[in-house]
Design a protein around this motif. Structure first.
Motif, PDB file in Angstrom:
ATOM      1  N   PRO A  45       7.093  10.631 -16.278  1.00 42.19           N
ATOM      2  CA  PRO A  45       7.822  10.849 -15.024  1.00 42.19           C
ATOM      3  C   PRO A  45       8.864  11.848 -15.432  1.00 42.19           C
ATOM      4  N   THR A  46       9.495  11.630 -16.616  1.00 41.45           N
ATOM      5  CA  THR A  46      10.588  12.428 -16.734  1.00 41.45           C
ATOM      6  C   THR A  46      10.240  14.088 -17.030  1.00 41.45           C
ATOM      7  N   ALA A  52       9.691  19.823 -11.523  1.00 35.86           N
ATOM      8  CA  ALA A  52      10.254  20.141 -10.268  1.00 35.86           C
ATOM      9  C   ALA A  52      11.369  20.728 -10.473  1.00 35.86           C
ATOM     10  N   GLU A  53      12.301  20.606 -11.343  1.00 37.17           N
ATOM     11  CA  GLU A  53      13.611  21.345 -11.165  1.00 37.17           C
ATOM     12  C   GLU A  53      13.451  22.786 -11.527  1.00 37.17           C
ATOM     13  N   LEU A  54      12.278  23.145 -11.944  1.00 38.57           N
ATOM     14  CA  LEU A  54      11.900  24.607 -12.044  1.00 38.57           C
ATOM     15  C   LEU A  54      12.166  25.328 -10.539  1.00 38.57           C
ATOM     16  N   PHE A  55      11.740  24.356  -9.435  1.00 40.22           N
ATOM     17  CA  PHE A  55      11.829  24.948  -8.103  1.00 40.22           C
ATOM     18  C   PHE A  55      13.005  24.390  -7.288  1.00 40.22           C
ATOM     19  N   ASN A  63      13.361   5.634   1.228  1.00 39.07           N
ATOM     20  CA  ASN A  63      13.062   4.539   0.896  1.00 39.07           C
ATOM     21  C   ASN A  63      12.820   4.543  -0.703  1.00 39.07           C
ATOM     22  N   THR A  64      13.745   3.629  -1.302  1.00 36.76           N
ATOM     23  CA  THR A  64      13.746   3.657  -2.614  1.00 36.76           C
ATOM     24  C   THR A  64      12.731   2.435  -3.419  1.00 36.76           C
ATOM     25  N   ARG A  65      11.925   1.968  -2.384  1.00 37.44           N
ATOM     26  CA  ARG A  65      11.183   0.924  -2.874  1.00 37.44           C
ATOM     27  C   ARG A  65      10.056   1.371  -4.035  1.00 37.44           C
ATOM     28  N   PHE A  66       9.684   2.629  -3.782  1.00 32.98           N
ATOM     29  CA  PHE A  66       8.601   3.088  -4.729  1.00 32.98           C
ATOM     30  C   PHE A  66       9.138   4.038  -5.984  1.00 32.98           C
ATOM     31  N   ALA A  67      10.406   3.912  -6.226  1.00 33.91           N
ATOM     32  CA  ALA A  67      10.942   4.501  -7.275  1.00 33.91           C
ATOM     33  C   ALA A  67      10.392   4.053  -8.587  1.00 33.91           C
ATOM     34  N   ILE A  68      10.097   4.695  -9.589  1.00 38.29           N
ATOM     35  CA  ILE A  68       9.874   4.401 -10.822  1.00 38.29           C
ATOM     36  C   ILE A  68      11.248   3.950 -11.700  1.00 38.29           C
ATOM     37  N   PRO A  69      11.081   3.030 -12.111  1.00 41.48           N
ATOM     38  CA  PRO A  69      12.271   2.217 -12.904  1.00 41.48           C
ATOM     39  C   PRO A  69      13.049   3.145 -13.996  1.00 41.48           C
ATOM     40  N   VAL A  74      11.857  10.026  -9.419  1.00 42.89           N
ATOM     41  CA  VAL A  74      10.553  10.146  -9.240  1.00 42.89           C
ATOM     42  C   VAL A  74       9.849   8.826  -8.630  1.00 42.89           C
ATOM     43  N   HIS A  75       8.997   8.867  -7.603  1.00 42.84           N
ATOM     44  CA  HIS A  75       8.532   7.632  -7.041  1.00 42.84           C
ATOM     45  C   HIS A  75       6.954   7.920  -7.223  1.00 42.84           C
TER      46      HIS A  75
END
Length: 272
Positions: A45-46, A52-55, A63-69, A74-75
């Motif tokens: 995930p990191t 992603a930050e390249l773009f 909806n933060t329900r699916f966030a990776i702890p 990243v969800h």
């Protein structure tokens, strides 16, 4: 990948340092092709966040329900989640563009495939710039200047989204207005900008007029001639341009097999 959408990127490892020249080339290809498919990646995930930050800059999802702890920017997307009534939740069903109910909708969405079913689960994309260019002159004139009302969950949509928590509801706009004809801020191309899941109506139109018009535009824009269908492979990292594309996920696979991907979005501009 087709005559109007998509490019494959090979021979790059996004876990490694990317030069300024490579970053520039990737961003140029992204704007030109709308969808980039970066093959053979194996990202935690990191590392997905770093890619992603390249773009651009991360857009914080509604909806933060699916966030990776361990990496909440990243969800995840999974076919193993269910609605409160026990019905299986298939993320991304139905044509849409992500989070158009924001005042500054995300310019891009990125998915990294981790676990995939043996067959099916493709993502389809519709090039809304190509669709706009192919509209009859009369229709282009008819929709010029129209503003659509975008909400979190349209009352006209068959697809039901996961409910927002109280904390999430407080930071999500109740309704925003966006033009139905949108100009891309980087290449200047005009696109049809609609979202069946989010649009509640058109300013100045009653539903008896607005809904048939939106349906006509959707039917035109999602013709096969404007589509790219991505048959996802394990390790694919796919990034697409929400400013000029619709997309949908297909639930046409064995639900006994897991489909799990990392998901992240990037900040966009106010549509004009």
């Amino acid at each position: 990948m087709t005559g109007n959408t998509g490019a494959e990127v090979i021979g790059i490892d996004l876990r490694q340092s990317i030069s300024v020249q490579e970053r520039t080339a990737l961003n140029r290809a992204f704007v030109e092709h709308g969808v980039l498919v970066v093959r053979d990646q194996d990202l935690a995930p990191t590392q997905v966040l770093g890619a992603a930050e390249l773009f651009g800059t991360v857009f914080h999802q509604h909806n933060t329900r699916f966030a990776i702890p361990e990496c909440p920017e990243v969800h995840y997307i999974s076919n193993q989640d269910r609605y409160p009534d026990g019905t299986r939740y298939i993320p991304g069903e139905g044509w849409h563009t992500d989070h158009s109910n924001d005042t500054r909708p995300p310019k891009a969405t990125l998915l990294h495939a981790v676990t995939l079913p043996d067959v099916g689960g493709d993502t389809q994309y519709a090039n809304m710039a190509a669709a706009y260019s192919a509209l009859p002159a009369g229709m282009r004139e008819r929709i010029a200047g129209l503003m659509a009302i975008h909400v979190y969950q349209s009352s006209h949509s068959d697809r039901q989204l996961m409910r927002l928590s109280e904390a999430n509801r407080e930071r999500v706009p109740n309704a925003v207005l966006h033009p139905i004809v949108r100009t891309h801020p980087e290449n200047g191309r005009k696109s049809i900008y609609i979202n069946p899941i989010r649009i509640e109506g058109i300013v100045g139109f009653d539903h008896r007029e607005a809904l048939p018009l939106l349906e006509e535009l959707l039917h035109h824009a999602t013709q096969e001639a404007f589509q790219y269908r991505h048959e996802r492979r394990s390790g694919d990292l796919v990034i697409w341009d929400n400013r000029c594309l619709l997309h949908k996920a297909n639930g046409d696979y064995d639900m006994g097999q897991a489909r799990y991907l990392y998901r992240l979005m990037l900040q966009g501009d106010v549509p004009t």
